[in-house]
Design a protein around this motif. Structure first.
Motif, PDB file in Angstrom:
ATOM      1  N   VAL A  57       0.922  -1.328   0.075  1.00 14.79           N
ATOM      2  CA  VAL A  57       0.035  -0.036  -0.061  1.00 14.79           C
ATOM      3  C   VAL A  57       0.872   1.359  -0.039  1.00 14.79           C
ATOM      4  O   VAL A  57       2.182   1.065   0.392  1.00 14.79           O
ATOM      5  N   GLY A  58       0.382   2.516  -0.228  1.00 18.72           N
ATOM      6  CA  GLY A  58       1.033   3.594  -0.332  1.00 18.72           C
ATOM      7  C   GLY A  58       0.750   4.595   0.530  1.00 18.72           C
ATOM      8  O   GLY A  58      -0.007   5.365   0.132  1.00 18.72           O
ATOM      9  N   ASN A  59       1.196   4.729   1.705  1.00 20.66           N
ATOM     10  CA  ASN A  59       1.027   5.454   2.749  1.00 20.66           C
ATOM     11  C   ASN A  59       2.083   6.677   2.804  1.00 20.66           C
ATOM     12  O   ASN A  59       3.345   6.477   3.346  1.00 20.66           O
ATOM     13  N   CYS A  60       2.205   7.435   1.685  1.00 24.01           N
ATOM     14  CA  CYS A  60       3.288   8.272   1.190  1.00 24.01           C
ATOM     15  C   CYS A  60       3.178   9.501   2.069  1.00 24.01           C
ATOM     16  O   CYS A  60       2.091  10.059   2.194  1.00 24.01           O
ATOM     17  N   HIS A  61       4.335  10.164   2.417  1.00 26.66           N
ATOM     18  CA  HIS A  61       4.359  11.569   3.162  1.00 26.66           C
ATOM     19  C   HIS A  61       5.211  12.299   2.440  1.00 26.66           C
ATOM     20  O   HIS A  61       6.093  12.104   1.461  1.00 26.66           O
ATOM     21  N   LEU A  62       4.775  13.878   2.653  1.00 20.61           N
ATOM     22  CA  LEU A  62       5.609  14.891   1.978  1.00 20.61           C
ATOM     23  C   LEU A  62       6.188  15.532   3.408  1.00 20.61           C
ATOM     24  O   LEU A  62       5.350  15.959   4.095  1.00 20.61           O
ATOM     25  N   PHE A  63       7.553  15.669   3.268  1.00 16.75           N
ATOM     26  CA  PHE A  63       8.070  16.435   4.282  1.00 16.75           C
ATOM     27  C   PHE A  63       8.633  17.703   3.784  1.00 16.75           C
ATOM     28  O   PHE A  63       9.424  17.934   2.992  1.00 16.75           O
ATOM     29  N   VAL A  64       8.092  19.007   4.330  1.00 19.37           N
ATOM     30  CA  VAL A  64       8.508  20.065   4.133  1.00 19.37           C
ATOM     31  C   VAL A  64       9.329  20.836   5.050  1.00 19.37           C
ATOM     32  O   VAL A  64       9.231  21.192   6.216  1.00 19.37           O
ATOM     33  N   GLU A  65      10.787  20.742   4.917  1.00 18.20           N
ATOM     34  CA  GLU A  65      11.826  20.982   5.532  1.00 18.20           C
ATOM     35  C   GLU A  65      12.042  22.715   5.673  1.00 18.20           C
ATOM     36  O   GLU A  65      11.669  23.364   4.851  1.00 18.20           O
TER      37      GLU A  65
ATOM     38  N   THR B  46      -0.091  12.066   3.930  1.00 13.87           N
ATOM     39  CA  THR B  46       0.333  12.758   5.045  1.00 13.87           C
ATOM     40  C   THR B  46       1.103  13.872   4.631  1.00 13.87           C
ATOM     41  O   THR B  46       2.261  13.397   4.010  1.00 13.87           O
ATOM     42  N   LEU B  47       0.973  15.044   5.420  1.00 10.51           N
ATOM     43  CA  LEU B  47       1.953  16.287   5.165  1.00 10.51           C
ATOM     44  C   LEU B  47       2.608  16.343   6.324  1.00 10.51           C
ATOM     45  O   LEU B  47       2.011  16.318   7.531  1.00 10.51           O
ATOM     46  N   LEU B  48       3.931  16.348   6.478  1.00 11.24           N
ATOM     47  CA  LEU B  48       4.686  16.746   7.601  1.00 11.24           C
ATOM     48  C   LEU B  48       5.528  17.909   7.455  1.00 11.24           C
ATOM     49  O   LEU B  48       6.077  18.287   6.299  1.00 11.24           O
ATOM     50  N   VAL B  49       5.517  18.785   8.357  1.00  7.29           N
ATOM     51  CA  VAL B  49       5.873  20.090   8.168  1.00  7.29           C
ATOM     52  C   VAL B  49       6.818  20.454   9.265  1.00  7.29           C
ATOM     53  O   VAL B  49       6.479  20.428  10.688  1.00  7.29           O
TER      54      VAL B  49
ATOM     55  N   HIS C   5       8.589   9.712  12.352  1.00  3.19           N
ATOM     56  CA  HIS C   5       7.118   9.622  11.877  1.00  3.19           C
ATOM     57  C   HIS C   5       7.044   8.612  10.762  1.00  3.19           C
ATOM     58  O   HIS C   5       6.230   7.610  11.127  1.00  3.19           O
ATOM     59  N   ILE C   6       7.939   8.790   9.788  1.00  2.00           N
ATOM     60  CA  ILE C   6       7.708   7.787   8.685  1.00  2.00           C
ATOM     61  C   ILE C   6       8.076   6.327   9.133  1.00  2.00           C
ATOM     62  O   ILE C   6       7.690   5.358   8.492  1.00  2.00           O
ATOM     63  N   ALA C   7       9.146   6.305   9.933  1.00  7.24           N
ATOM     64  CA  ALA C   7       9.586   4.843  10.297  1.00  7.24           C
ATOM     65  C   ALA C   7       8.412   4.213  11.371  1.00  7.24           C
ATOM     66  O   ALA C   7       8.183   2.915  11.002  1.00  7.24           O
ATOM     67  N   ARG C   8       7.482   4.946  11.916  1.00 11.54           N
ATOM     68  CA  ARG C   8       6.535   4.460  12.666  1.00 11.54           C
ATOM     69  C   ARG C   8       5.312   4.033  11.690  1.00 11.54           C
ATOM     70  O   ARG C   8       4.595   2.971  12.163  1.00 11.54           O
ATOM     71  N   HIS C   9       5.073   4.971  10.686  1.00 13.19           N
ATOM     72  CA  HIS C   9       3.727   4.946  10.098  1.00 13.19           C
ATOM     73  C   HIS C   9       3.893   4.766   8.707  1.00 13.19           C
ATOM     74  O   HIS C   9       2.754   4.332   7.719  1.00 13.19           O
ATOM     75  N   GLY C  10       5.059   4.849   8.025  1.00 15.97           N
ATOM     76  CA  GLY C  10       5.305   4.444   6.457  1.00 15.97           C
ATOM     77  C   GLY C  10       5.109   3.150   6.027  1.00 15.97           C
ATOM     78  O   GLY C  10       5.133   2.160   6.835  1.00 15.97           O
ATOM     79  N   SER C  11       4.654   2.991   4.708  1.00 18.21           N
ATOM     80  CA  SER C  11       4.527   1.827   4.164  1.00 18.21           C
ATOM     81  C   SER C  11       5.709   1.160   3.411  1.00 18.21           C
ATOM     82  O   SER C  11       5.538   0.350   2.893  1.00 18.21           O
ATOM     83  N   GLY C  12       6.695   1.998   3.276  1.00 18.61           N
ATOM     84  CA  GLY C  12       7.935   1.486   2.391  1.00 18.61           C
ATOM     85  C   GLY C  12       7.850   1.822   0.837  1.00 18.61           C
ATOM     86  O   GLY C  12       8.467   1.371  -0.014  1.00 18.61           O
ATOM     87  N   HIS C  13       6.664   2.782   0.611  1.00 18.62           N
ATOM     88  CA  HIS C  13       6.393   2.832  -1.000  1.00 18.62           C
ATOM     89  C   HIS C  13       7.302   4.334  -1.173  1.00 18.62           C
ATOM     90  O   HIS C  13       8.168   4.003  -1.942  1.00 18.62           O
ATOM     91  N   SER C  14       6.914   5.510  -1.089  1.00 17.38           N
ATOM     92  CA  SER C  14       7.394   6.510  -1.521  1.00 17.38           C
ATOM     93  C   SER C  14       7.257   7.695  -0.822  1.00 17.38           C
ATOM     94  O   SER C  14       6.321   7.996   0.161  1.00 17.38           O
TER      95      SER C  14
END
Length: 424
Positions: free
Chosen positions: A221-229, A257-260, A327-336
């Motif tokens: 599945v694609g639980n993909c994140h965008l992190f705005v640094e 998910t958007l991470l800011v 956050h990604i290590a805990r909730h990511g799906s390993g997709h993008s």
């Protein structure tokens, strides 16, 4: 099911010698048949779409199902691109000479019979068949009930193209049943199915992985994140965010998910929320995100793990790259996963620290796609780490064998002949 067993036996028969037949000509003929039978295909698809609308299926999932003349032409273009790819069979992947003079080579060979179990998207029917056929294997397709009429029409055109080119039509098979027992029949057909690839939501993939008695390449599945640094170009971040969430929300490489970065949250979040709402996106945020963007619904723990496949986005404020990675290590799906940044060190830390099949710096997650990566098409996105990872194309659809050529070598010391034998 006896019908599935019979189908698989025909597929096993069809795959023998397939690698030596004109597979490229068959792909070209299949593209012609798809165009010639466009009206029938679109009419069948319209019936599937109408039935799903009556059932109340959400529009993003309807969009995954829907075909039109433009999308059908795109499917044909995918066939042409697969046809133009180099033949993966017979490729020498490695080679060396044994100390006793034998030549050892590792050579790409077909899997045999590959089954694909997938949901909704009828383009997968053609993409999967094209790639598997090009890789010299027979293809068995089991789509969802929502696309059954579309898949029937598409497979009829593909099989007609194979026959036109002199290939056995049974090299492309459709499990023409909505009965879920047909899935179990595929998963337990040891000796008849050489590989199963699931493509769909978490429930489908879990069912396949837990019940299969044949080899599986697990797509995820694609639980993909965008992190705005904190150093990000905010205009760029906004464009990547909107593209990743809005362009096609019902696909696995869309953002969920958007991470800011906390340092820029006051400047970026209000703009992001306005832009997302203008596109009809429902927002759910943590307490900090809601501070900077009043009116955002409170996120639950489940939101961080959900692949929405819809115009819904979760938002969290994090403390720098380390907070995003945690956050990604805990909730990511390993997709993008995506970072927007101007800081080269931050970009490197993100790439090195995130565990995903595809990692983007200043580009949209929507590019995780076999077509976009230049593979011609894809059969799925693998989030596992053995054999295949990321978009799977031809290179991942072949196995290999070792071919050893000698001139009479035997292992161990040769016995010394007796004096009598020497005299004889």
């Amino acid at each position: 099911m006896s019908d599935v067993a019979s189908l698989l036996q025909r597929a096993q028969q069809a795959r023998r010698g397939l690698g030596a037949l004109p597979r490229d000509a068959a792909l070209e003929a299949a593209a012609r048949r798809l165009r010639a039978q466009q009206d029938q295909i679109l009419e069948a698809n319209a019936r599937d779409v109408a039935r799903e609308r009556e059932r109340g299926t959400p529009e993003p999932l309807i969009d995954r199902l829907r075909l039109d003349s433009s999308r059908l032409e795109g499917i044909c273009e995918g066939l042409r691109q697969v046809r133009a790819l180099p033949d993966p069979l017979g490729r020498v992947q490695d080679g060396w000479t044994h100390p006793q003079g034998m030549r050892i080579e590792r050579v790409a060979v077909p899997f045999g019979v590959v089954a694909v179990i997938y949901e909704s998207r009828p383009n997968v029917t053609v993409d999967a068949a094209a790639l598997i056929l090009k890789a010299g294997s027979a293809c068995v397709l089991r789509g969802s009930s929502s696309a059954l009429e579309s898949n029937r029409a598409l497979v009829a055109a593909l099989r007609a193209g194979l026959e036109e080119a002199g290939l056995p039509s049974d090299a492309v098979q459709l499990v023409d049943s909505a009965d879920r027992s047909s899935v179990n029949a595929l998963l337990t057909a040891r000796g008849l199915v050489d590989l199963v690839i699931p493509r769909g939501g978490a429930g489908l993939i879990r069912t396949v992985v837990e019940n299969a008695r044949v080899p599986v390449i697990e797509t995820g599945v694609g639980n993909c994140h965008l992190f705005v640094e904190r150093s990000a170009d905010l205009e760029m971040a906004l464009e990547i965010l909107i593209n990743g969430k809005v362009q096609r929300p019902g696909v696995c490489n869309a953002l969920e998910t958007l991470l800011v970065d906390r340092e820029i949250a006051p400047a970026f979040l209000p703009r992001a929320v306005r832009a997302l709402r203008a596109h009809g996106v429902e927002l759910r945020g943590d307490e900090d995100a809601r501070t900077y963007a009043p009116g955002v619904e409170a996120a639950s723990d489940a939101d961080w793990d959900t692949e929405y496949l819809d115009l819904i986005l979760a938002i969290r404020v994090v403390d720098g790259v380390e907070g995003a990675l945690a956050h990604i290590a805990r909730h990511g799906s390993g997709h993008s996963e995506v970072i927007v940044t101007r800081d080269l060190a931050a970009a490197q830390a993100f790439q090195d620290g995130v565990d995903a099949a595809a990692v983007y710096v200043n580009a949209s997650s929507r590019f995780t796609d076999g077509f976009e990566f230049g593979f011609g098409a894809e059969i799925g996105i693998s989030t596992q780490k053995l054999h295949a990872r990321g978009p799977m194309g031809l290179r991942e659809l072949v196995s290999y064998q070792y071919r050893v050529t000698g001139h009479g070598q035997i292992r161990g010391s040769n016995p010394q002949p007796s004096a009598a034998q020497e005299q004889a």
